[in-house]
Scaffold this motif. Sequence first.
Motif, PDB file in Angstrom:
ATOM      1  N   PRO A   1       0.385  59.644  31.852  1.00  0.00           N
ATOM      2  CA  PRO A   1      -0.776  59.035  30.930  1.00  0.00           C
ATOM      3  C   PRO A   1      -1.175  57.641  31.460  1.00  0.00           C
ATOM      4  O   PRO A   1      -2.042  57.167  31.485  1.00  0.00           O
ATOM      5  CB  PRO A   1       0.005  59.091  29.465  1.00  0.00           C
ATOM      6  N   SER A   2      -0.117  56.914  31.854  1.00  0.00           N
ATOM      7  CA  SER A   2      -0.426  55.520  32.297  1.00  0.00           C
ATOM      8  C   SER A   2      -1.184  55.371  33.420  1.00  0.00           C
ATOM      9  O   SER A   2      -1.755  54.347  33.842  1.00  0.00           O
ATOM     10  CB  SER A   2       0.817  54.666  32.348  1.00  0.00           C
ATOM     11  N   THR A   3      -1.270  56.504  34.403  1.00  0.00           N
ATOM     12  CA  THR A   3      -2.032  56.278  35.519  1.00  0.00           C
ATOM     13  C   THR A   3      -3.469  56.533  35.323  1.00  0.00           C
ATOM     14  O   THR A   3      -4.253  56.283  36.229  1.00  0.00           O
ATOM     15  CB  THR A   3      -1.597  57.237  36.548  1.00  0.00           C
ATOM     16  N   LEU A   4      -3.675  57.193  34.311  1.00  0.00           N
ATOM     17  CA  LEU A   4      -5.198  57.563  34.111  1.00  0.00           C
ATOM     18  C   LEU A   4      -6.316  56.408  34.256  1.00  0.00           C
ATOM     19  O   LEU A   4      -7.446  56.925  34.531  1.00  0.00           O
ATOM     20  CB  LEU A   4      -5.331  58.346  32.587  1.00  0.00           C
ATOM     21  N   ASN A   5      -5.906  55.340  33.805  1.00  0.00           N
ATOM     22  CA  ASN A   5      -7.019  54.411  33.914  1.00  0.00           C
ATOM     23  C   ASN A   5      -6.816  53.390  35.074  1.00  0.00           C
ATOM     24  O   ASN A   5      -7.739  52.480  35.023  1.00  0.00           O
ATOM     25  CB  ASN A   5      -6.815  53.362  32.523  1.00  0.00           C
ATOM     26  N   ILE A   6      -5.970  53.748  36.137  1.00  0.00           N
ATOM     27  CA  ILE A   6      -6.077  53.053  37.259  1.00  0.00           C
ATOM     28  C   ILE A   6      -7.305  52.851  38.135  1.00  0.00           C
ATOM     29  O   ILE A   6      -7.529  51.639  38.311  1.00  0.00           O
ATOM     30  CB  ILE A   6      -4.882  53.348  38.098  1.00  0.00           C
ATOM     31  N   ILE A   7      -7.940  53.750  38.290  1.00  0.00           N
ATOM     32  CA  ILE A   7      -9.032  53.900  39.075  1.00  0.00           C
ATOM     33  C   ILE A   7     -10.148  52.919  38.452  1.00  0.00           C
ATOM     34  O   ILE A   7     -10.656  53.210  37.274  1.00  0.00           O
ATOM     35  CB  ILE A   7      -9.426  55.159  39.328  1.00  0.00           C
ATOM     36  N   ASN A   8     -10.746  51.863  39.513  1.00  0.00           N
ATOM     37  CA  ASN A   8     -11.642  51.072  38.644  1.00  0.00           C
ATOM     38  C   ASN A   8     -11.357  50.194  37.542  1.00  0.00           C
ATOM     39  O   ASN A   8     -12.165  49.418  37.176  1.00  0.00           O
ATOM     40  CB  ASN A   8     -13.126  51.698  38.422  1.00  0.00           C
ATOM     41  N   SER A   9     -10.062  50.090  37.351  1.00  0.00           N
ATOM     42  CA  SER A   9      -9.776  48.930  36.185  1.00  0.00           C
ATOM     43  C   SER A   9      -8.326  48.195  36.792  1.00  0.00           C
ATOM     44  O   SER A   9      -8.205  47.046  36.707  1.00  0.00           O
ATOM     45  CB  SER A   9      -9.531  49.334  34.863  1.00  0.00           C
ATOM     46  N   ASP A  10      -7.481  49.000  37.672  1.00  0.00           N
ATOM     47  CA  ASP A  10      -6.706  48.160  38.477  1.00  0.00           C
ATOM     48  C   ASP A  10      -6.734  48.114  39.840  1.00  0.00           C
ATOM     49  O   ASP A  10      -6.290  47.229  40.566  1.00  0.00           O
ATOM     50  CB  ASP A  10      -5.130  48.962  38.142  1.00  0.00           C
ATOM     51  N   VAL A  11      -7.395  49.227  40.364  1.00  0.00           N
ATOM     52  CA  VAL A  11      -7.579  49.599  41.868  1.00  0.00           C
ATOM     53  C   VAL A  11      -8.993  49.891  41.874  1.00  0.00           C
ATOM     54  O   VAL A  11      -9.517  50.719  40.981  1.00  0.00           O
ATOM     55  CB  VAL A  11      -6.626  50.451  42.445  1.00  0.00           C
ATOM     56  N   PHE A  12      -9.831  49.128  42.890  1.00  0.00           N
ATOM     57  CA  PHE A  12     -11.214  49.365  42.946  1.00  0.00           C
ATOM     58  C   PHE A  12     -11.348  49.832  44.408  1.00  0.00           C
ATOM     59  O   PHE A  12     -10.642  49.146  45.505  1.00  0.00           O
ATOM     60  CB  PHE A  12     -12.060  47.833  42.923  1.00  0.00           C
ATOM     61  N   TYR A  13     -12.069  50.611  44.800  1.00  0.00           N
ATOM     62  CA  TYR A  13     -12.149  51.456  45.884  1.00  0.00           C
ATOM     63  C   TYR A  13     -13.387  51.306  46.597  1.00  0.00           C
ATOM     64  O   TYR A  13     -13.770  52.119  47.479  1.00  0.00           O
ATOM     65  CB  TYR A  13     -11.978  53.021  45.587  1.00  0.00           C
ATOM     66  N   SER A  14     -14.159  50.325  46.069  1.00  0.00           N
ATOM     67  CA  SER A  14     -15.495  50.037  46.873  1.00  0.00           C
ATOM     68  C   SER A  14     -15.690  48.426  46.689  1.00  0.00           C
ATOM     69  O   SER A  14     -15.242  47.956  45.676  1.00  0.00           O
ATOM     70  CB  SER A  14     -16.663  50.831  46.729  1.00  0.00           C
ATOM     71  N   PHE A  15     -16.344  47.696  47.483  1.00  0.00           N
ATOM     72  CA  PHE A  15     -16.871  46.598  47.384  1.00  0.00           C
ATOM     73  C   PHE A  15     -17.464  46.322  46.090  1.00  0.00           C
ATOM     74  O   PHE A  15     -17.307  45.710  45.466  1.00  0.00           O
ATOM     75  CB  PHE A  15     -17.787  46.100  48.605  1.00  0.00           C
TER      76      PHE A  15
ATOM     77  N   GLN B   1      -4.339  34.012  36.305  1.00  0.00           N
ATOM     78  CA  GLN B   1      -4.222  33.991  34.381  1.00  0.00           C
ATOM     79  C   GLN B   1      -5.265  34.997  33.856  1.00  0.00           C
ATOM     80  O   GLN B   1      -4.762  35.179  32.718  1.00  0.00           O
ATOM     81  CB  GLN B   1      -4.786  32.568  34.081  1.00  0.00           C
ATOM     82  N   GLU B   2      -6.093  35.865  34.739  1.00  0.00           N
ATOM     83  CA  GLU B   2      -6.882  36.578  34.152  1.00  0.00           C
ATOM     84  C   GLU B   2      -6.267  38.156  33.777  1.00  0.00           C
ATOM     85  O   GLU B   2      -5.189  38.378  34.441  1.00  0.00           O
ATOM     86  CB  GLU B   2      -8.335  36.924  34.943  1.00  0.00           C
ATOM     87  N   PRO B   3      -6.868  39.027  32.764  1.00  0.00           N
ATOM     88  CA  PRO B   3      -6.307  40.197  32.768  1.00  0.00           C
ATOM     89  C   PRO B   3      -6.517  40.849  33.984  1.00  0.00           C
ATOM     90  O   PRO B   3      -7.215  40.707  34.844  1.00  0.00           O
ATOM     91  CB  PRO B   3      -7.522  40.616  31.637  1.00  0.00           C
ATOM     92  N   PRO B   4      -5.687  42.084  34.173  1.00  0.00           N
ATOM     93  CA  PRO B   4      -5.524  42.848  35.230  1.00  0.00           C
ATOM     94  C   PRO B   4      -7.029  43.349  35.880  1.00  0.00           C
ATOM     95  O   PRO B   4      -7.397  42.966  37.059  1.00  0.00           O
ATOM     96  CB  PRO B   4      -4.915  44.246  34.870  1.00  0.00           C
ATOM     97  N   LEU B   5      -8.043  43.461  35.055  1.00  0.00           N
ATOM     98  CA  LEU B   5      -9.239  44.065  35.588  1.00  0.00           C
ATOM     99  C   LEU B   5      -9.704  42.969  36.454  1.00  0.00           C
ATOM    100  O   LEU B   5     -10.455  43.208  37.403  1.00  0.00           O
ATOM    101  CB  LEU B   5     -10.151  44.180  34.362  1.00  0.00           C
ATOM    102  N   ILE B   6      -9.966  41.907  36.161  1.00  0.00           N
ATOM    103  CA  ILE B   6     -10.656  40.688  36.746  1.00  0.00           C
ATOM    104  C   ILE B   6      -9.581  40.238  37.835  1.00  0.00           C
ATOM    105  O   ILE B   6     -10.039  39.813  38.996  1.00  0.00           O
ATOM    106  CB  ILE B   6     -10.812  39.484  35.613  1.00  0.00           C
ATOM    107  N   ARG B   7      -8.463  40.057  37.892  1.00  0.00           N
ATOM    108  CA  ARG B   7      -7.313  39.727  38.618  1.00  0.00           C
ATOM    109  C   ARG B   7      -7.682  40.540  39.978  1.00  0.00           C
ATOM    110  O   ARG B   7      -7.575  40.055  40.967  1.00  0.00           O
ATOM    111  CB  ARG B   7      -6.025  39.488  38.234  1.00  0.00           C
ATOM    112  N   ARG B   8      -7.465  41.776  39.558  1.00  0.00           N
ATOM    113  CA  ARG B   8      -7.260  42.911  40.623  1.00  0.00           C
ATOM    114  C   ARG B   8      -8.528  42.956  41.636  1.00  0.00           C
ATOM    115  O   ARG B   8      -8.633  43.117  42.577  1.00  0.00           O
ATOM    116  CB  ARG B   8      -7.089  44.410  39.953  1.00  0.00           C
ATOM    117  N   ALA B   9      -9.770  42.693  40.585  1.00  0.00           N
ATOM    118  CA  ALA B   9     -11.150  42.634  41.580  1.00  0.00           C
ATOM    119  C   ALA B   9     -11.198  41.691  42.211  1.00  0.00           C
ATOM    120  O   ALA B   9     -11.723  41.455  43.626  1.00  0.00           O
ATOM    121  CB  ALA B   9     -12.433  42.408  40.328  1.00  0.00           C
ATOM    122  N   PHE B  10     -10.603  40.397  41.956  1.00  0.00           N
ATOM    123  CA  PHE B  10     -10.580  39.314  42.797  1.00  0.00           C
ATOM    124  C   PHE B  10      -9.876  39.518  44.119  1.00  0.00           C
ATOM    125  O   PHE B  10     -10.287  39.189  45.254  1.00  0.00           O
ATOM    126  CB  PHE B  10      -9.676  38.075  42.013  1.00  0.00           C
TER     127      PHE B  10
END
Length: 265
Positions: free
Chosen positions: A19-33, A114-123
């Motif tokens: 269950p913890s992997t369901l939200n990885i795509i596009n919130s923890d890992v981004f697959y395009s610019f 310092q930001e939440p994962p969504l923002i930090r990972r996008a950076f």
Amino acid sequence: MDMSKEYYVVPSEAPEHHPSTLNIINSDVFYSFEDAYEVIQKCGDIIPEATSVMELLPSRAEARSKPDFPVIVIEGLDATGKTTLTESLRDSLGATLLRSPPQCMSPLRARFDQEPPLIRRAFYALGNYITAEQVGQEGMKAPVIVDRFWHSTAAYAIATAVSGPVCNLPAEGSEVYRWPSDLFQPSLVVLLTLDPEERKRRLRDRGQGKTEEEQELDHNQLFRLKVEEAYRRIAGPACVTVDASPSADQVLQQVRLLIRGKCHL
Ligand SMILES: Nc1ncnc2c1ncn2[C@@H]1O[C@H](COP(=O)(O)OP(=O)(O)O)[C@@H](O)[C@H]1O
Ligand SMILES: Nc1ccn([C@H]2C[C@H](O)[C@@H](COP(=O)(O)OP(=O)(O)O)O2)c(=O)n1
């Protein structure tokens, strides 16, 4: 009328994904610019530094040129010897040394950490595209060595997002390990691995890691195992693992051999 309900417990097959992997795509890992860009763009109002990030980005309209020279990425956990090795490779191969996130993002890094994962990972995801653009330019003139790249971005994000033991990671072949189709693929990716005790020794010698609590160490051990396993599962250019415990010179020679075999340098 007394309507009694009856419930049964029936066996079912294990779910395909933890269950913890369901939200990885596009919130923890981004697959395009575009996907990472969208997140940073939307932050502009609350994080002024987001505008600075956008100013550093390559133009998406620009055709990315494939470098003439080989591009070799060195990956691994902190203190596995990446800086030592990448600098030696730069000197011995007459190569250009780049890193991801690139130097120009360094002043912004603490803010995004310092930001939440969504923002930090996008950076960090966007950092790879800036480095890729630099690779495109420098790789026309000389071989390029890159200290961390996409493997780090994806492996740390996946290992943090998945709680519990290594077996909770998405299975090998899962789409979470795919390489972004719009991101440059290096000629070779080397993963440095190190026995945890030796890694601790090196951290200590470098002046870090002295005060870690036992519990924290256990926790980190699990995290380190997950990062390394995620590194190994990432596809695109799969990484070649090198034991980094021998002397710095021996590790250099080992990696030079790999580079000679794969890139003829
Ligand atoms: N092969 C090696 N053997 C022994 N010590 C090493 C070796 N490679 C690096 N070191 C030392 O280990 C520490 C961490 O290395 P460093 O290159 O900074 O790692 P990273 O860049 O992966 O964090 C440094 O103090 C470095 O001098
Ligand atoms: N290309 C990269 C490089 C680092 N990261 C992230 C992943 C981890 O959270 C940290 C690791 O960086 P750290 O500062 O430990 O690395 P170095 O000291 O530069 O080896 O940065 C990333 O997401 N993508």
